[in-house]
Design an enzyme around this catalytic site. Structure first.
Site, short mmCIF file in Angstrom:
data_model
loop_
_atom_site.label_atom_id
_atom_site.label_comp_id
_atom_site.label_asym_id
_atom_site.label_seq_id
_atom_site.Cartn_x
_atom_site.Cartn_y
_atom_site.Cartn_z
N LYS A 190 0.86 -1.19 0.00
CA LYS A 190 0.00 0.00 0.00
C LYS A 190 0.89 1.24 0.00
O LYS A 190 1.81 1.36 0.81
CB LYS A 190 -0.90 -0.01 1.24
CG LYS A 190 -1.67 1.29 1.51
CD LYS A 190 -2.89 1.43 0.64
CE LYS A 190 -3.68 2.71 0.95
NZ LYS A 190 -4.26 2.73 2.30
N ASP A 324 -13.27 1.32 2.54
CA ASP A 324 -12.49 2.04 3.56
C ASP A 324 -13.06 1.78 4.95
O ASP A 324 -12.95 2.62 5.85
CB ASP A 324 -12.43 3.54 3.28
CG ASP A 324 -11.06 4.15 3.61
OD1 ASP A 324 -10.19 3.42 4.11
OD2 ASP A 324 -10.88 5.36 3.36
#
Length: 413
Positions: A190, A324
């Site tokens: 990420k 998210d």
């Protein structure tokens, strides 16, 4: 081992095929051995029957962007919580996610290998996980908890065993930091390629990391373990830099422009839109003590976000569902499908984005994402037909049965 036959339901297989009424799905051990019309399967009489009671059989949902050890809370509460408490809370988050019908997730930072191992070994229940460990971020960028007081207040602790800090600057630092994440068990890297909504010191359109730095991150993942890179990228320039560098998926994509869409189509880059994130910030701002900067930025970006999603969808960009979760409560994940439909996606395409395409994004599509012979038995039974009422998926009471890896994890029929 005894086979389980699911009958008396309508099958949506995740491939986009027309629903099959009066379908059966047959599971042996952890695999699907038949999925299709009841008329084409001959029962032996020895099968264990699971009655769908007229519901809809759908592949287990896949959320491509979650934070399983985080759930946003007021600063005072976070400062008053012992470090280890987050791991015990994570057990609740994992269960809530699984019981919402999400059988697989890609964790976008904050969850270490120990949490995954606990799920795999049955110490706690939860979806199967693909880990990023922690996100790479520049000094002063999205993910740097520095405040003007000189103190650092991070949403997630880092720098403890198994969770390296993600801050790095320059080609050699990002190379080393990528290697540290891989060493800690990262299955995807990420990176924060732009600023963000929740960070107080930047803006979503600010570009972070140079193209050269991003290329090195991608190179390290590919050469060492063939690990893909997911990029938090909200501003157009940062999105384009990430795609040019070879990232696998763009997270959020709030300010996508036409050039970015062309690049994504050319490179086969996925978009994980997380439409729920800014919506949830505004809904829960007062309750969880969202900073004013995050509220203001969410108000600013929410319509741009929706418009970018619409442009990408119409152009044919590959879209994988992601939420998210952690910014909002875990277990509310499937609200995302309703938001995608509100933005112009068909209900069938929203289901495909949350199953088949999400599995492809995680590179798990050989085993997951659709209900067909030979694949792992990850599926849910929904009381209503989501093609007729996509919003029903957001109601966890509508998710009557959850099966993961052939095991019934929830049954409230």
């Amino acid at each position: 081992m005894t086979k389980t036959i699911i009958k008396n339901g309508t099958l949506i297989d995740g491939n986009g095929n027309a629903p099959i009424e009066d379908a059966v799905v047959v599971i042996e051990d952890e695999k699907i051995v038949y999925a299709g019309p009841k008329s084409q399967y001959i029962e032996t009489g020895g099968e264990k029957v699971l009655d769908a009671q007229g519901g809809t059989i759908v592949p287990g949902m896949i959320d491509s962007h979650v934070h399983m050890t985080l759930e946003y809370a007021p600063l005072e509460q976070r400062l008053a919580s012992p470090f280890s408490y987050m791991f015990y809370k994570a057990a609740d988050y994992l269960k809530a996610t699984l019981h919402a019908g999400v059988t697989s997730v890609r964790d976008a930072l904050g969850t270490d290998y120990g949490v995954k191992k606990a799920v795999e070994e049955g110490l706690i229940v939860g979806p199967r996980m693909q880990l990023s460990i922690n996100a790479l971020t520049i000094t002063g960028g999205h993910g740097d908890g520095y405040t003007v007081s000189g103190n650092e207040i991070d949403l997630m602790p880092s720098g403890y065993p198994g969770m390296p800090s993600g801050k790095c600057d320059g080609v050699e630092e990002v190379r080393k930091k990528t290697r540290e994440m891989l060493r800690a068990g990262a299955e995807v890297i990420k990176v924060h390629a732009t600023g963000g909504v929740l960070s107080p010191t930047d803006h979503p359109e600010f570009t972070q990391f140079s193209l050269e730095e991003l290329k090195v991150i991608v190179e390290e993942g590919r050469f060492r373990k063939n690990v893909k890179v997911m990029a938090h990228a909200q501003g157009a320039e940062g999105i384009k830099n990430a795609v040019k560098a070879g990232v696998h998926s763009i997270e959020h994509g709030i300010f996508i422009d036409d050039e970015a869409i062309e690049l994504m189509l050319k490179n086969g880059t996925y978009l994980v839109p997380t439409l729920l994130a800014p919506v949830a910030v505004l809904e829960t701002a007062e309750q969880v003590g969202m900073p004013k900067t995050a509220v203001d930025k969410s108000k600013d970006v929410i319509e741009y976000h929706k418009a970018s999603f619409q442009k990408a969808y119409k152009a044919g960009v590959k879209i994988a569902m992601g939420t998210d979760a952690g910014v909002m409560k875990h277990g509310t994940n499937l609200r995302e499908l309703g938001l995608m439909v509100d933005a112009g996606m068909t209900p069938m395409d929203a289901i495909i984005a949350s199953t088949k395409t999400a599995a492809q994004c995680l590179e798990w599509d050989e085993q997951l994402g659709t209900i067909e012979e030979g694949k792992l038995a990850d599926l849910i039974i929904v009381e209503k037909n989501p093609l007729e009422d996509i919003y029903a998926l957001a109601n966890n009471d509508q998710i009557k049965v959850v099966i993961k890896h052939g095991k019934v994890e929830k049954d409230i029929r």
